[in-house]
Structures are given as C-alpha cells and as structure tokens.
Design a protein around this motif. Structure first.
Motif: not given
Length: 367
Positions: A330-331, A144-149, A302-307
């Motif tokens: 993380x955006x 998960x963090x690697x994809x973000x980087x 990380x993710x879509x929580x809040x949309x």
C-alpha cells in the motif's frame, strides 16, 4: 470442494462502477456461505470465485482477475501459509486479507501471515457469531484493500500530476534512524534489515502499526532478520547504537535528551491520524532532539501517518526516505510523504538500505 460460482445474490441486483472483485478461500462451507452473503449485499463488492482449498484457488487465479482474496490459514492440503506468497505472485496486485481463527489464538500466526505478504488480518469469529459489527469491520477492510488494489496501475496520489520532486538530503551525518510502517510493512522491514550491515553505529527506532499483543513477536522477528537486539519501548530506556527500539502498541515512541543521554519517552496523547502508535510524534521528537542529524524512513502503509512528522524532520534539516510504490503493498503513507515533496529518495527497501548506510556513515560515531 471445487470451484463454486457466486451464490445467488440476495442484495442489490445492479453493481456500481469500479466494483471490487473478491475471491473467498476457506474449507468451511458455512464460512464460505456467510462471506458470500456479506459480500453480495454490498453494491460495490462482487464475489467472482470461491474455493475450498488453496490448490483450487491457485488454479483459479490464473484465469480470474480479483482485487481482494479472503484467505483462511487452516485448510487441508497446502494450507494458507504455504499458499499465501504464491497467491500474491499469481494474482498480480490483489490484496490478501487473512481471516482465520489462528489470528485470534496467537500473535505469532498473525505476524507470520503479515511477513509472508498478507495486507491485513482479522480473526474469524466462532460459528454463529458473525454479528453486525463484525460484518461492518470486514466490509470496511475489504473496501480499503480493494481501493489499494485498483490504484495499482494509476495511484490517485499521482493521477494527473508530475512525479514527486526529490529534496536534497541533509549533509550532516545521521545520529539516529527512525523507521515507520503499517499495512505491508513487516515484509518491507524484513527486506530492509536483511540488507543493512551489521554495524550502523546509531540507534534504530521502529513504529509499526500493530496491536500491543503482537509487538513481542515482531521484536523477535526483527532480531532474527537483523542480527541486532530488539527491545520494546519503555519509559526511560536509554538509546544505544545498533539497538532496535520498537514502539509498544499502546503508546507513541518518542525521544528526549537528559544531561547528554537520549531516553525513550512514551506519549499517549491523541494525534490527528488516529494511529497509536503513530509515526508523527516519533519523527517530531527526533526533529527536536537531533535536528539535521535525523534520518527517517517511511515504508508501506495505508493512510497519511508520518507526513506531519516527516515535515518536522525536513524543516529541522534532516532527511526522509520512502519506499517506492511498485514495491509497496500500500503506497498510502510513503506516497503522501513523497507527494508532499518531503522525500530525498523513493526506492525499494533493498536500495533504501544503501542510502541509510550512506546517511549514517555505515559505522557512524554515536558519542
């Protein structure tokens, strides 16, 4: 313990494209060996550097490009806490996963590491207990963090698309402020609260993705940086101007109106994001109770929580602000809200503070 090249791989000989590059920083040779074997048995992970001290790691980061750093906190010399912000600065986009027994021993150490910029933490198990579940959890966090980087230069949310269209915010003065965050959210919260004036005149609700055992420490930290009282959410608690109410780690923070009083309601129903606490129920309740007088902020996560909840606020006539991609660890969460066309501003936390002041009138009237 100096630089150690990657150990001979016992896993697949050939790597896949877009391999996630890792550095391990730990003074225990046993831990370094175990992490090396875990990493090298995954085709999409590559161990490119191993260090036994923070000083050695900082020297290597000047020449070795990495996506994720596994960092212990208890080491001789500089130590992980002191090194963490310097690693983030030198590594330019790498995500730090703190793996330490200190995070198992107390919430204070975990929150401190996150406040210093760690993207994630997880406890280091006692020697000899790196079982299959632990290994799977570690690899999942690394991926998960690697994809973000790797998204840093070209976020998939924006790839091939025009910049997000900003909405016009509500012309009504906000009577409540709700802030949500996840990975990378604690330093963003610190930066935001440090720039807010002493008086806003509205209640402030905070949902940060953390376990329940960490929330009291987070409350103390937000009190210190904001100069405001910070309370953990309890059913029936009445909202008050300039008081921070923080979602407990085992329930969503929502608001109801009873005879002109605005009270906290704890909601434990599952939500589509799977998060608890979740931003969506918090935002949805504000849309229902405060309508166009609602102001929501989505910080790093990380993710879509809040949309979904942001959509509720916008449809009720309220305003949503989000943290910009450049200042986020993380955006994911703010990016999802922005690309859905729900944001009225996309800015770093320090500038969001100015928009919040404008939206509340600085000393907005509560009654």
């Amino acid at each position: 313990m100096g630089y150690e090249p990657a150990l001979a791989s016992s896993g697949p000989a050939r790597r896949v494209s877009n391999t996630i590059r890792l550095m391990v920083v730990d003074d225990s040779i046993i831990a370094r060996t175990v992490y090396s074997r875990i990493i090298e048995n995954e085709r999409d992970l590559e161990l490119v550097a191993v260090a036994g001290t923070a000083e050695q790691a900082l020297g290597m980061l000047a020449t070795v490009k990495v996506d994720v750093i596994l960092l212990d906190l208890e080491m001789p010399g500089m130590g992980g806490f002191e090194a963490l912000p310097r690693m983030i600065e030198i590594a330019q986009g790498a995500q730090v996963l703190v793996v330490s027994s200190l995070t198992r021993d107390g919430a204070h150490h975990t929150v401190r590491a996150l406040a210093l910029g760690a993207a994630e933490t997880m406890p280091k198990p006692p020697p000899g207990t790196f079982d299959r579940d632990y290994r799977a959890g570690l690899v999942a966090k690394i991926r998960g963090l690697g994809r973000t980087a790797r998204w840093g230069q070209r976020p998939p949310l924006l790839a091939g698309r025009p910049p997000p269209v900003l909405r016009r915010g509500s012309d009504k003065q906000a009577r409540v402020l709700a802030i949500g965050a996840s990975t990378g959210g604690i330093p963003a919260l610190d930066r935001l609260f440090a720039r807010l004036p002493e008086r806003l005149g509205v209640p402030i609700l905070v949902t940060q993705h953390l376990p329940a055992s960490f929330m009291a420490v987070l409350a103390r930290q937000l009190e210190a940086v904001s100069g405001r009282p910070a309370l953990l959410a309890q059913a029936g608690l009445e909202l008050a101007p300039d008081q921070i109410v923080i979602a407990s780690g085992d329930a969503h923070l929502t608001v109801v109106e009873r005879a002109g009083r605005y009270l906290v309601r704890l909601d434990r129903n599952p939500v589509p994001s799977g998060c608890c606490p979740s931003l969506d129920p918090m935002f949805a309740s504000l849309a229902e109770v405060f309508g166009p007088h609602s102001l929501g902020v989505v910080l790093s996560g990380m993710g879509r929580d809040g949309t979904a909840g942001a959509k509720d606020i916008v449809e009720a006539g309220g305003t949503i602000l989000v943290q910009d991609e450049a200042s986020c660890a993380v955006w994911g969460m703010p990016g999802a809200v922005a690309t859905a066309g729900l944001a009225s501003a996309i800015m770093p936390p320090e500038q969001l503070a100015g928009r919040i002041v404008a939206g509340t009138g600085g000393r907005a009237q509560w009654n």
